[in-house]
Design an enzyme around this catalytic site. Structure first.
Site, PDB file in Angstrom:
ATOM      1  CD  GLU A 115      -5.783   6.450  25.139  1.00  0.00           C
ATOM      2  OE1 GLU A 115      -5.582   6.435  23.908  1.00  0.00           O
ATOM      3  OE2 GLU A 115      -5.598   7.342  25.925  1.00  0.00           O
ATOM      4  CE  LYS A 117       0.349   3.615  16.754  1.00  0.00           C
ATOM      5  NZ  LYS A 117      -0.171   3.376  15.289  1.00  0.00           N
ATOM      6  CG  ASP A 119      -4.246  -0.890  11.757  1.00  0.00           C
ATOM      7  OD1 ASP A 119      -3.705   0.188  11.343  1.00  0.00           O
ATOM      8  OD2 ASP A 119      -3.798  -1.899  11.430  1.00  0.00           O
ATOM      9  CE1 TYR A 227     -14.802   2.169  19.425  1.00  0.00           C
ATOM     10  CE2 TYR A 227     -14.421   1.943  17.193  1.00  0.00           C
ATOM     11  CZ  TYR A 227     -15.121   1.586  18.181  1.00  0.00           C
ATOM     12  OH  TYR A 227     -16.052   0.478  17.982  1.00  0.00           O
ATOM     13  CE  LYS A 318       3.086   0.818  15.170  1.00  0.00           C
ATOM     14  NZ  LYS A 318       3.846   0.807  13.863  1.00  0.00           N
ATOM     15  CB  CYS A 412       7.964  -5.989 -22.133  1.00  0.00           C
ATOM     16  SG  CYS A 412       6.434  -5.106 -21.280  1.00  0.00           S
ATOM     17  CB  CYS A 415       4.792  -3.801 -25.250  1.00  0.00           C
ATOM     18  SG  CYS A 415       6.294  -3.518 -24.799  1.00  0.00           S
ATOM     19  CB  CYS A 430       9.476  -2.811 -20.629  1.00  0.00           C
ATOM     20  SG  CYS A 430       8.725  -2.280 -22.388  1.00  0.00           S
ATOM     21  CB  CYS A 436       5.169  -0.532 -23.278  1.00  0.00           C
ATOM     22  SG  CYS A 436       4.860  -1.810 -21.863  1.00  0.00           S
TER      23      CYS A 436
END
Ligand code: IVH
Length: 678
Positions: A115, A117, A119, A227, A318, A412, A415, A430, A436
């Site tokens: 069948e 596969k 997704d 399906y 796969k 950062c 901030c 950070c 922040c």
């Protein structure tokens, strides 16, 4: 006078026409009319139904259930667990799979059902007496979410089973995949763009996002399709012998199955089909990420059985991840909830396996050095597991002269606080803490998320606006929002009703559990499971706050580092203040029960038949609250079976095995004895 017969005949004709076109589109993969024409027929039927609401046919595809959005999805235990599949990636592994199968079936001919596969997302559909009563997501395989309202809006899915060739089973549980076909996906994204709404990265995400909508009208507006690929339960039992027959049998009831399916005599034949499908993949109407190979004979499947969570009789084959070449245009640094800086490469947009990729995360500065990435480099990008894009390699030999080396920022980007990277650690952080904004918004999103305080709508929809309005300086301010109704009403798209819903959701979240509350605080290293362990171990928040490092380390799931992080958290003055403010707003919980003290700890219970006073979820929740596990099948290990009306084979089996059986009334009485009421 309206002639009832004429109206009904018109409705029936439209329903039949729509069903035929659906079949041509989804099953035959050959649309017989344009989308616009389909919509016209659909609206004709809707108009007719609006005029004659008393004549609406039960199987109309316009059916929208409930209509009122849910506040959250109910959890449902799967009667038959929804397992996953093992993977193979090449011919060698495939042949090894076949050898394992064939060794266990000596002297037997094995045929393979091949069948696509698909997704999308696995769901389970329950039909009782031919009527669709429930749709549930896969969840963790044991428990999923009840998405019946959304499932009922899927156009190509039969809401009522009719079978011209025979009877309809009393109970049928069908498993399959929900997805958005490629054409629908393009249309959806074009519409989203026109509305200024979020664009979906791929059909799978779009399908997942659509099914997770609490408002069924949104799901209804998305071109979802279902399906079927398997039967989980059928009462009375069907007479089918094979996988390919099962799927054909399902089509009789109006289920769509994937546009390709093969019966292969040998594993070499399977390999050939794999190559063929890979060629045809771009022309298919739906996204696939491989094939599923199943032993065709159902008796053989039974003989093979399962190995832990996977069937021995099936595997996924796969497709290899696809690779594309592109250029790194820039590198941005994103700041997460706990202050971690993550480099994200901005790419020249490129198609990888049918999806446009324009960003890829590089995890940390170490990864940048390992791959030797410079801005303006050419890189190969692939999608791992066919979803998350990754940089595979850098083509340093063709590096342009003006390529730019990448350094960890000293400050950062959100901030401007200094960035720190402790010795021996891979991650940079950070140092701005709750100062922040990036950390604040993530802290808020985490605090209100489903598994934490579960405040619907706040995290994804309103958090940003609320921060801009300076209404949330820290998470405890969430519980002061009710005092700022006027400001809330000023936020775009925030009407009276949304504001009220938000305030109600916030208020409703005050009754919670200690585990959720601990998790919601966002302490580093404390995920859902650890939070649960901490709650059961310490029983009260005060005990946890006062715990020393050794006590913390004794908690299951808490290692040395997490223990230190917990101590750090409760030592920071700011955090203590926030926690105190939160508790002062009225957040509360019942004392957690320690698992060892749960009265039905570890017992396996089975619910069967129709319960009249309770629904299955309620009964399941009561049992789980007492430490029992609710199983879908009876065995000698079953502690007790609760038999409702029309209990069938499970009751018989329990009696045969001498497992105790109680009625619903006895169950309710027993539960009441443990303090569990519905
Ligand atoms: S059969 C016990 N058939 O793949 C076997 N699964 O990794 C149950 N999937 O969660 C699965 N197409 O979402 C089966 N034709 C197909 C499938 C299929 C897609 C998905 C499904 C499942 C996952 C398993």
């Amino acid at each position: 006078m309206v002639d009832t017969a004429v109206v009904v005949a018109q409705m029936r004709q439209l329903i039949q026409l729509l069903a035929q076109h659906n079949h041509a589109y989804y099953v035959m993969d050959q649309p017989s009319i344009s989308d616009a024409e389909y919509d016209q027929l659909f609206h004709q039927l809707k108009a007719l139904e609006a005029e004659h609401p008393d004549m609406v046919q039960a199987d109309t595809p316009t059916l929208r259930v409930g209509g009122t959005p849910l506040s959250k999805f109910e959890t449902v235990t799967h009667a038959v667990p929804m397992l996953s599949l093992g993977n193979v990636f090449n011919q060698e592994d495939l042949f090894a799979f076949a050898r394992r199968v064939e060794e266990r079936l000596p002297n037997q001919q094995v045929q393979y059902d091949v069948e696509l596969k698909l997704d999308g997302l696995a769901i389970s559909l329950w039909y009782e007496q031919g009527v669709l009563v429930r749709g549930v997501t896969r969840g963790d395989g044991e428990m999923g979410e009840d998405i019946t309202q959304n499932v009922k809006t899927i156009r190509n899915l039969p809401k009522i089973l009719s079978n011209p060739n025979g009877q309809v089973p009393a109970l049928l549980e069908v498993r399959g995949e929900v997805l958005i076909p490629k054409s629908g996906f393009e249309r959806l994204n074009a519409e989203q763009e026109a509305k200024g709404d979020k664009i979906f990265a791929n059909p799978r995400n779009a399908a997942a996002g659509s099914l997770r909508q609490l408002d069924p009208e949104i799901a209804a507006s998305r071109p979802l399709a279902f399906y079927a690929y398997g039967i989980a339960q059928c009462v009375p039992t069907h007479e089918l012998n094979s996988m390919h027959q099962s799927l054909q049998w399902l089509t009789q009831f109006g289920f769509a199955i994937a546009p390709r399916q093969f019966l292969c005599e040998s594993i070499q034949d399977v390999q050939q089909k794999y190559e063929q499908i890979q060629q045809e993949r771009p022309d298919l109407a739906v996204e696939i990420d491989g094939m599923v190979i199943k032993v065709d004979d159902l008796k053989q499947q039974q003989q093979l059985g399962f190995l832990s969570r996977e069937p021995r009789w099936a595997t996924a084959y796969k497709f290899p991840a696809e690779i594309a070449l592109t250029t790194i245009e820039n590198i941005d640094w994103q700041v997460g909830r706990t202050g971690i800086l993550t480099p994200v490469a901005r790419l020249k947009p490129v198609l990888v396996g049918g999806v446009t990729v324009s960003n890829v995360t590089l995890h940390n500065i170490g990864e940048i050095h390992r791959l030797d990435i410079h801005i303006k480099d050419q890189v190969s990008v692939y999608r791992s597991g066919d979803v998350i894009p990754k940089v595979e390699r850098v083509w340093a030999a063709v590096r342009p002269d003006d390529a730019i080396r990448v350094f960890l920022p000293t400050h950062c980007p959100v901030c401007d606080s200094p960035v720190v990277m402790p010795e021996g650690e891979a991650l940079a952080r950070c140092s701005g803490g709750l100062y922040c904004a990036a950390q604040r918004i993530e802290a808020i999103r985490h605090f209100v998320s489903r598994k934490a305080m579960d405040i619907e709508g706040l995290g994804d929809r309103w958090a940003e606006s609320l921060l801009h309005l300076n209404l949330l300086n820290d998470i405890s301010d969430i519980y002061q929002l009710y005092a700022h109704r006027e400001k809330l009403l000023g936020i775009e798209k925030m009407g009276e009703k949304s504001v009220q819903n938000l305030i109600d959701a916030i208020d409703g979240s005050k009754k919670t559990t200690l585990a959720r509350f601990i998790y919601a605080l966002g302490i580093r290293g404390v995920g859902e499971t650890t939070a649960r362990m901490l709650a059961t171990t310490f029983q009260t928040l005060d005990a946890l706050r006062q715990a020393n490092i050794d006590e913390l380390k004794k908690t299951p799931d808490v290692g040395d580092i997490t223990a230190e992080w917990i101590i750090d958290f409760f030592q920071a003055k700011h955090n203590v203040e926030v926690v105190d403010r939160l508790i002062a707003t009225g957040i509360h919980w019942d004392a957690p029960t320690a698992p060892s003290r749960q009265p039905l700890n570890g017992e396996s219970w089975v619910l069967t038949g129709t319960l009249a006073q309770l629904n299955r979820d309620q009964a399941t929740q009561m049992l789980q609250a007492l430490g029992a596990r609710v199983s879908g099948s009876v065995s000698s290990k079953t502690k007790c079976v609760v038999a409702g009306e029309k209990a069938g084979s499970k009751l018989e089996k329990a009696e045969k095995l001498g497992v105790s059986v109680i009625s619903e009334a006895e169950f309710i009485e027993l539960m009441a004895g443990y303090g569990q009421t519905s």
